[in-house]
Design a protein around this motif. Structure first.
Motif, mmCIF file in Angstrom:
data_model
loop_
_atom_site.group_PDB
_atom_site.id
_atom_site.type_symbol
_atom_site.label_atom_id
_atom_site.label_comp_id
_atom_site.label_asym_id
_atom_site.label_seq_id
_atom_site.Cartn_x
_atom_site.Cartn_y
_atom_site.Cartn_z
ATOM 1 N N THR A 118 16.486 12.230 -5.268
ATOM 2 C CA THR A 118 15.847 11.706 -4.062
ATOM 3 C C THR A 118 15.304 10.292 -4.261
ATOM 4 O O THR A 118 15.208 9.529 -3.293
ATOM 5 N N MET A 119 14.918 9.942 -5.485
ATOM 6 C CA MET A 119 14.377 8.604 -5.725
ATOM 7 C C MET A 119 15.394 7.680 -6.385
ATOM 8 O O MET A 119 15.059 6.546 -6.741
ATOM 9 N N SER A 121 18.528 5.143 -6.615
ATOM 10 C CA SER A 121 19.189 4.153 -5.761
ATOM 11 C C SER A 121 19.948 3.188 -6.652
ATOM 12 O O SER A 121 19.714 3.112 -7.866
ATOM 13 N N TYR A 124 17.514 0.736 -8.257
ATOM 14 C CA TYR A 124 16.885 1.343 -9.440
ATOM 15 C C TYR A 124 17.851 1.324 -10.621
ATOM 16 O O TYR A 124 17.488 0.940 -11.735
ATOM 17 N N ASP A 186 15.062 -1.290 1.363
ATOM 18 C CA ASP A 186 15.129 0.146 1.657
ATOM 19 C C ASP A 186 15.263 0.959 0.367
ATOM 20 O O ASP A 186 14.605 2.003 0.202
ATOM 21 N N GLU A 187 16.119 0.492 -0.539
ATOM 22 C CA GLU A 187 16.309 1.209 -1.794
ATOM 23 C C GLU A 187 15.067 1.107 -2.668
ATOM 24 O O GLU A 187 14.716 2.065 -3.377
ATOM 25 N N LYS A 189 11.962 0.930 -1.613
ATOM 26 C CA LYS A 189 10.963 1.857 -1.085
ATOM 27 C C LYS A 189 11.254 3.287 -1.524
ATOM 28 O O LYS A 189 10.338 4.059 -1.823
ATOM 29 N N ARG A 190 12.535 3.641 -1.564
ATOM 30 C CA ARG A 190 12.900 4.999 -1.973
ATOM 31 C C ARG A 190 12.589 5.235 -3.447
ATOM 32 O O ARG A 190 12.131 6.302 -3.836
ATOM 33 N N SER A 191 12.822 4.228 -4.255
ATOM 34 C CA SER A 191 12.650 4.375 -5.702
ATOM 35 C C SER A 191 11.279 3.954 -6.202
ATOM 36 O O SER A 191 10.982 4.130 -7.389
ATOM 37 N N LYS A 192 10.450 3.406 -5.325
ATOM 38 C CA LYS A 192 9.185 2.805 -5.745
ATOM 39 C C LYS A 192 8.290 3.741 -6.552
ATOM 40 O O LYS A 192 7.769 3.337 -7.608
#
Length: 246
Positions: A118-119, A121, A124, A186-187, A189-192
């Motif tokens: 889920t995290m 990308s 990342y 966007d990526e 934020k997902r992996s932050k």
């Protein structure tokens, strides 16, 4: 090897996904010119007699190397139901409770946990692949070691008290750009959350010790959290260690 021994002796619950299946014993043979050949002389077996080494065909190196990719494509890493059923010839039994376990390459866990992407990308991935995070953390520690050591006396103080600020993450993003990693919001934020944890863990590891990294990052590891839940629940733990076939 360790997982297989624990499982075969009914001394613990194995949590996660099937291991890689590497279990060859190699002996080095040095030559006069300083070179060396490693010759496979044996294979590792678990106490029940299972061979840890996954099967391979001489000359078909590609199939052997692609095994993990094939497992992913078959859905084995995401669903316990996708794991193929083993032949009876690969069936063994644990030493104390006579639970059925299987050979055939790698150790099958008692409790399957699906891979969590889920995290994950491409942003990342690129930061990791280009060594940006490692380089950033090394540089950060070089510049702040004295103040970090003064502020945090123990690694527990660090784990509880150090925050990865927006300024730190902005600096990481800028270093990534310099190293050719295009910023993708966007990526990012997902992996932050994971990126922040890795940065904090690596800085803490440099200041203190390896275990500091694990204290920070392990909370994002679904295998670790599931194992902690099982070991802290006697009922769940014991449910896996019940007598098997008579």
């Amino acid at each position: 090897i360790l997982s297989g021994a624990i499982q075969d002796n009914d001394r613990g619950v194995i949590v996660g996904r099937r291991t890689f299946g590497k279990g060859l014993v190699q002996r080095p043979f040095p030559f006069p010119d300083g070179s060396m050949m490693r010759l496979t002389v044996s294979r590792y077996h678990t106490p029940s007699g299972r061979c840890i080494q996954k099967p391979y065909v001489d000359g078909d190196d590609e199939a052997y190397q692609r095994d993990m990719i094939e497992r992913y494509n078959a859905g084995e890493l995401t669903s316990a139901d996708s794991i193929h059923h083993f032949a009876d010839s690969l069936k063994f039994h644990t030493k104390r409770l006579n639970r059925p376990v299987y050979g055939g390459g790698g150790i099958m866990p008692d409790r399957f946990v699906a891979i969590d992407t889920t995290m994950y990308s491409s942003y990342y991935r690129d930061l990791i692949a280009k060594g940006v995070i490692n380089n950033f953390c090394v540089n950060y520690v070089d510049s702040h070691r004295a103040e970090l050591k003064k502020q945090f006396k123990t690694d527990n103080d660090y784990v509880r008290g150090f925050d990865v600020t927006p300024e730190i993450m902005d600096s990481l993003i800028e270093l990534g750009k310099k190293e050719g990693v295009e910023f993708k919001e966007d990526e990012y934020k997902r992996s932050k959350p994971m990126l922040e944890a890795i940065v904090k863990g690596l800085i803490g590891r440099d200041i203190f010790e390896q275990s500091t990294y694990s204290k920070v990052v392990s909370r994002f590891d679904p295998i670790f959290t599931e194992a902690m839940d099982i070991i802290n629940s006697p009922e769940r733990y014991n449910s896996y260690l019940t007598a098997g076939e008579k």
